[in-house]
Design a protein around this motif. Structure first.
Motif, PDB file in Angstrom:
ATOM      1  N   LEU A  11     -97.704   0.105  61.469  1.00 53.74           N
ATOM      2  CA  LEU A  11     -97.083  -1.111  62.047  1.00 53.74           C
ATOM      3  C   LEU A  11     -95.504  -1.028  61.819  1.00 53.74           C
ATOM      4  N   ILE A  12     -95.035  -0.496  60.628  1.00 58.57           N
ATOM      5  CA  ILE A  12     -93.742  -0.542  60.230  1.00 58.57           C
ATOM      6  C   ILE A  12     -92.974   0.718  60.575  1.00 58.57           C
ATOM      7  N   ASP A  13     -91.687   0.636  61.391  1.00 56.82           N
ATOM      8  CA  ASP A  13     -90.989   1.423  61.693  1.00 56.82           C
ATOM      9  C   ASP A  13     -89.969   1.714  60.506  1.00 56.82           C
ATOM     10  N   TRP A  14     -90.280   2.925  59.690  1.00 57.54           N
ATOM     11  CA  TRP A  14     -89.326   2.948  58.339  1.00 57.54           C
ATOM     12  C   TRP A  14     -87.958   3.673  58.628  1.00 57.54           C
ATOM     13  N   SER A  15     -87.935   4.110  60.285  1.00 59.71           N
ATOM     14  CA  SER A  15     -86.524   4.627  60.215  1.00 59.71           C
ATOM     15  C   SER A  15     -85.583   3.460  60.534  1.00 59.71           C
ATOM     16  N   ALA A  16     -86.151   2.098  60.716  1.00 60.94           N
ATOM     17  CA  ALA A  16     -85.318   0.881  60.984  1.00 60.94           C
ATOM     18  C   ALA A  16     -85.188  -0.067  59.691  1.00 60.94           C
ATOM     19  N   ALA A  17     -86.254   0.359  58.762  1.00 62.21           N
ATOM     20  CA  ALA A  17     -86.153  -0.368  57.594  1.00 62.21           C
ATOM     21  C   ALA A  17     -84.849  -0.183  56.643  1.00 62.21           C
ATOM     22  N   PRO A  18     -84.455  -1.465  56.001  1.00 58.36           N
ATOM     23  CA  PRO A  18     -85.299  -2.599  55.860  1.00 58.36           C
ATOM     24  C   PRO A  18     -85.288  -3.577  56.816  1.00 58.36           C
ATOM     25  N   ASP A  19     -84.674  -3.370  57.780  1.00 57.72           N
ATOM     26  CA  ASP A  19     -84.275  -4.402  59.076  1.00 57.72           C
ATOM     27  C   ASP A  19     -85.341  -4.583  59.884  1.00 57.72           C
ATOM     28  N   ASP A  20     -86.380  -3.749  59.735  1.00 55.94           N
ATOM     29  CA  ASP A  20     -87.348  -3.447  60.781  1.00 55.94           C
ATOM     30  C   ASP A  20     -88.118  -4.956  60.587  1.00 55.94           C
ATOM     31  N   PRO A  21     -88.588  -5.648  61.693  1.00 54.44           N
ATOM     32  CA  PRO A  21     -89.251  -7.054  61.496  1.00 54.44           C
ATOM     33  C   PRO A  21     -90.662  -6.920  60.688  1.00 54.44           C
ATOM     34  N   ILE A  22     -91.278  -5.932  60.972  1.00 59.06           N
ATOM     35  CA  ILE A  22     -92.735  -5.764  60.122  1.00 59.06           C
ATOM     36  C   ILE A  22     -92.551  -5.577  58.901  1.00 59.06           C
ATOM     37  N   TYR A  23     -91.544  -4.630  58.577  1.00 57.50           N
ATOM     38  CA  TYR A  23     -91.064  -4.745  56.948  1.00 57.50           C
ATOM     39  C   TYR A  23     -90.931  -5.971  56.351  1.00 57.50           C
ATOM     40  N   ARG A  24     -89.836  -6.489  57.281  1.00 61.06           N
ATOM     41  CA  ARG A  24     -89.266  -7.952  56.660  1.00 61.06           C
ATOM     42  C   ARG A  24     -90.491  -8.782  56.632  1.00 61.06           C
ATOM     43  N   LEU A  25     -91.727  -8.640  57.453  1.00 54.78           N
ATOM     44  CA  LEU A  25     -92.676  -9.556  57.319  1.00 54.78           C
ATOM     45  C   LEU A  25     -93.631  -9.353  56.138  1.00 54.78           C
ATOM     46  N   VAL A  26     -93.741  -8.265  55.612  1.00 49.81           N
ATOM     47  CA  VAL A  26     -94.390  -8.216  54.383  1.00 49.81           C
ATOM     48  C   VAL A  26     -93.817  -7.841  53.045  1.00 49.81           C
ATOM     49  N   PHE A  27     -92.509  -7.377  53.181  1.00 46.91           N
ATOM     50  CA  PHE A  27     -91.839  -7.102  51.927  1.00 46.91           C
ATOM     51  C   PHE A  27     -91.126  -7.918  51.376  1.00 46.91           C
ATOM     52  N   PRO A  28     -90.965  -8.596  50.258  1.00 52.36           N
ATOM     53  CA  PRO A  28     -90.032  -9.637  49.605  1.00 52.36           C
ATOM     54  C   PRO A  28     -88.475  -8.927  49.892  1.00 52.36           C
ATOM     55  N   GLN A  29     -87.536 -10.143  50.309  1.00 56.63           N
ATOM     56  CA  GLN A  29     -86.395  -9.781  50.137  1.00 56.63           C
ATOM     57  C   GLN A  29     -85.463 -10.181  49.040  1.00 56.63           C
TER      58      GLN A  29
ATOM     59  N   HIS B  49    -105.675  -9.172  53.742  1.00 59.24           N
ATOM     60  CA  HIS B  49    -105.497  -7.665  53.747  1.00 59.24           C
ATOM     61  C   HIS B  49    -103.958  -7.361  53.693  1.00 59.24           C
ATOM     62  N   ALA B  50    -103.088  -8.555  53.986  1.00 57.60           N
ATOM     63  CA  ALA B  50    -101.783  -8.328  53.546  1.00 57.60           C
ATOM     64  C   ALA B  50    -101.018  -9.626  53.738  1.00 57.60           C
ATOM     65  N   TYR B  51    -100.079 -10.028  52.731  1.00 57.88           N
ATOM     66  CA  TYR B  51     -99.322 -11.189  52.700  1.00 57.88           C
ATOM     67  C   TYR B  51     -97.894 -11.118  53.547  1.00 57.88           C
ATOM     68  N   CYS B  52     -98.001 -12.205  54.171  1.00 54.55           N
ATOM     69  CA  CYS B  52     -96.717 -12.651  55.105  1.00 54.55           C
ATOM     70  C   CYS B  52     -95.723 -12.972  54.021  1.00 54.55           C
ATOM     71  N   THR B  53     -94.503 -12.604  54.338  1.00 52.41           N
ATOM     72  CA  THR B  53     -93.442 -13.114  53.207  1.00 52.41           C
ATOM     73  C   THR B  53     -92.993 -14.584  53.719  1.00 52.41           C
TER      74      THR B  53
ATOM     75  N   LYS C 274    -105.477 -13.483  59.739  1.00 56.59           N
ATOM     76  CA  LYS C 274    -104.509 -12.402  60.246  1.00 56.59           C
ATOM     77  C   LYS C 274    -105.152 -11.048  60.266  1.00 56.59           C
ATOM     78  N   SER C 275    -106.471 -10.747  60.265  1.00 58.62           N
ATOM     79  CA  SER C 275    -107.096  -9.623  60.136  1.00 58.62           C
ATOM     80  C   SER C 275    -106.826  -8.659  61.399  1.00 58.62           C
ATOM     81  N   LEU C 276    -106.728  -9.404  62.483  1.00 55.87           N
ATOM     82  CA  LEU C 276    -106.411  -8.643  63.841  1.00 55.87           C
ATOM     83  C   LEU C 276    -105.325  -8.086  63.747  1.00 55.87           C
ATOM     84  N   ALA C 277    -104.409  -8.497  62.987  1.00 54.81           N
ATOM     85  CA  ALA C 277    -102.840  -7.870  62.938  1.00 54.81           C
ATOM     86  C   ALA C 277    -102.797  -6.810  61.747  1.00 54.81           C
ATOM     87  N   TYR C 278    -103.483  -7.194  60.844  1.00 56.57           N
ATOM     88  CA  TYR C 278    -103.392  -6.407  59.583  1.00 56.57           C
ATOM     89  C   TYR C 278    -104.483  -5.375  59.237  1.00 56.57           C
TER      90      TYR C 278
END
Length: 438
Positions: free
Chosen positions: A62-80, A158-162, A235-239
């Motif tokens: 799900l995460i586009d690491w080439s766009a991290a840390p601005d990738d929306p899925i990265y921001r969805l699960v990683f603390p800022q 399965h994963a926590y949303c920020t 959230k299991s269908l997404a995560y």
């Protein structure tokens, strides 16, 4: 029993064993996102206060690491690093950098948590009913027809949303956690309250549980005549869509769903999809197909979150895709007044514009969605518009749900405030008080 689902396509072979990543992996993962050592330390400091957990599927699919840390899925699960006040982050960073005792770090983190309104909307004071000799652990009853239940074994994800408004469930403080393990008490409470027609299993995520455990809670409800629906907030269908496709108990879980629908109950998945990318993997489509083939319905919901999905085009794309997949768009929520709300919240006026701009560009089949909706202390308040009446600019609002059922559906007005992000920030218009204020 033979399931329609037994004939599944090749996507089933792409499953993998679940692997979780927690705070101990943060430094390695945030380095992958290109964060400096100082930024990684600040991120770890935030994670001492708010929970962090993700998994290999989210990281690799799900995460586009080439766009991290601005990738929306990265921001969805990683603390800022700027999710909390700078002074608090600096203090916690200092404790971590000098390897302070664990108890000292936890005490400092607890102090910050207590400033974040861990249980909003009167959940602990107003929603927990008394029954028999006391209160039923893990139960809330806010609206007449709906009971919420928090199964003890389902109080993780399965994963926590920020942005998660249930973040207090996951920080390891027993006094902040809601959890119950009394299926018999749940059944008896419903039978004693004929107004209850729906049960929502929530958390956490009920789909973190295995089929035998979920069955303990669900099966005793199936012969209750007054009960019309069983809902599962997930959230299991997404995560982790593998839960319904390749996990060892996937087929058994689907048979349980079939049993629920065969009993005459409506089985509704309240599926959280925050961004269209969560819908892209083939595994998600297959999981949704298998669930729908049991007779269950999948309704979709998510909050409007700054820096993640605060764009009408994102919601328009998401609702259209969900409709094509046979899912039912249900809610756009307003970020609740808890945790890092100041970081993620979108002003109500802007939220309405985003909702309207997305809503006008989807077909009637997707206009089942409601919002932007605030799950506030008196009830679910929908922002219906911004308009001018008698020379005064106002918000038009109504209750979708309310503690006082007589107020459901009745419009009311609030003075327009471009900075307001929550119901408590509004002042009544054309009256000296709001309808729920006695």
């Amino acid at each position: 029993m033979t399931l329609v689902n037994d004939a599944a396509p090749a996507v089933r072979s792409t499953g993998r064993k679940f692997r979780a990543f927690t705070a101990k992996h943060l430094d390695e993962l945030t380095a992958r996102a290109g964060l400096t050592p100082a930024q990684r330390l600040a991120t770890r400091a935030v994670a001492t206060v708010l929970p962090f957990r993700t998994n290999a599927y989210v990281i690799e699919e799900l995460i586009d690491w080439s766009a991290a840390p601005d990738d929306p899925i990265y921001r969805l699960v990683f603390p800022q690093e700027d999710m909390l006040p700078a002074g608090d982050v600096a203090h916690l960073s200092d404790l971590l950098s000098r390897e302070a005792p664990k108890a000292e770090i936890e005490a400092a983190a607890h102090k910050v948590r207590m400033k974040l309104n861990p249980h909003p909307a009167g959940q602990m004071e107003l929603n927990i009913p008394s029954f028999g000799d006391g209160k039923i652990p893990g139960m809330q009853h806010k609206y007449d027809e709906t009971v919420l239940y928090f199964p003890k074994q389902g109080q993780t994800c399965h994963a926590y949303c920020t942005y998660c408004f249930r973040w207090a469930q996951f920080v390891g403080e027993a006094d902040l956690k809601m959890a119950g393990d009394e299926p018999t008490a749940l059944r008896e409470y419903i039978l004693a309250h004929p107004e209850v027609t729906s049960v929502l299993f929530t958390g956490g995520d009920a789909m973190i549980m295995g089929e035998p455990v979920l069955r303990r809670y669900v099966e005793p409800l199936l012969d209750i005549e007054q009960l019309e629906s069983i809902r599962i907030g997930t959230k299991s269908l997404a995560y982790w869509p593998q839960k319904f496709v390749t996990d060892p108990d996937a087929d058994d879980m689907l048979r349980l769903f079939e049993q629920v629908t065969a009993s005459g109950k409506n089985l509704a998945f309240m599926a959280h999809f925050t961004h269209p990318r969560e819908l892209e993997p083939l595994m998600v489509a297959e999981a949704c197909r298998r669930i729908r083939d049991t007779g269950a319905v999948i309704r979709t919901q998510a909050p409007l979150i700054r820096t993640i999905n605060d764009d009408a085009a994102v919601w328009q794309d998401m609702w259209r895709t969900q409709t094509r997949m046979g899912l039912i768009p249900y809610y756009m929520f307003v970020e609740r007044d808890t945790g890092p709300q100041d970081y993620f919240a979108v002003p109500l006026g802007q939220a309405y514009e985003i909702f309207r701009d997305a809503y006008k560009n989807v077909s009637g089949l997707a206009r089942t969605v409601r919002g932007p909706s605030m799950s506030a202390t008196p009830g679910k308040v929908c922002v219906d518009g911004v308009l001018e009446i008698a020379g005064q600019k106002v918000f038009a609002l109504h209750f979708i749900q309310c503690r006082d059922a007589d107020l459901v559906g009745k419009p009311f007005f609030a003075q327009y405030d471009p900075e307001a992000v929550w119901l408590d920030h509004l002042k009544p218009a054309f009256a000296d008080r709001f309808p729920w204020q006695k």
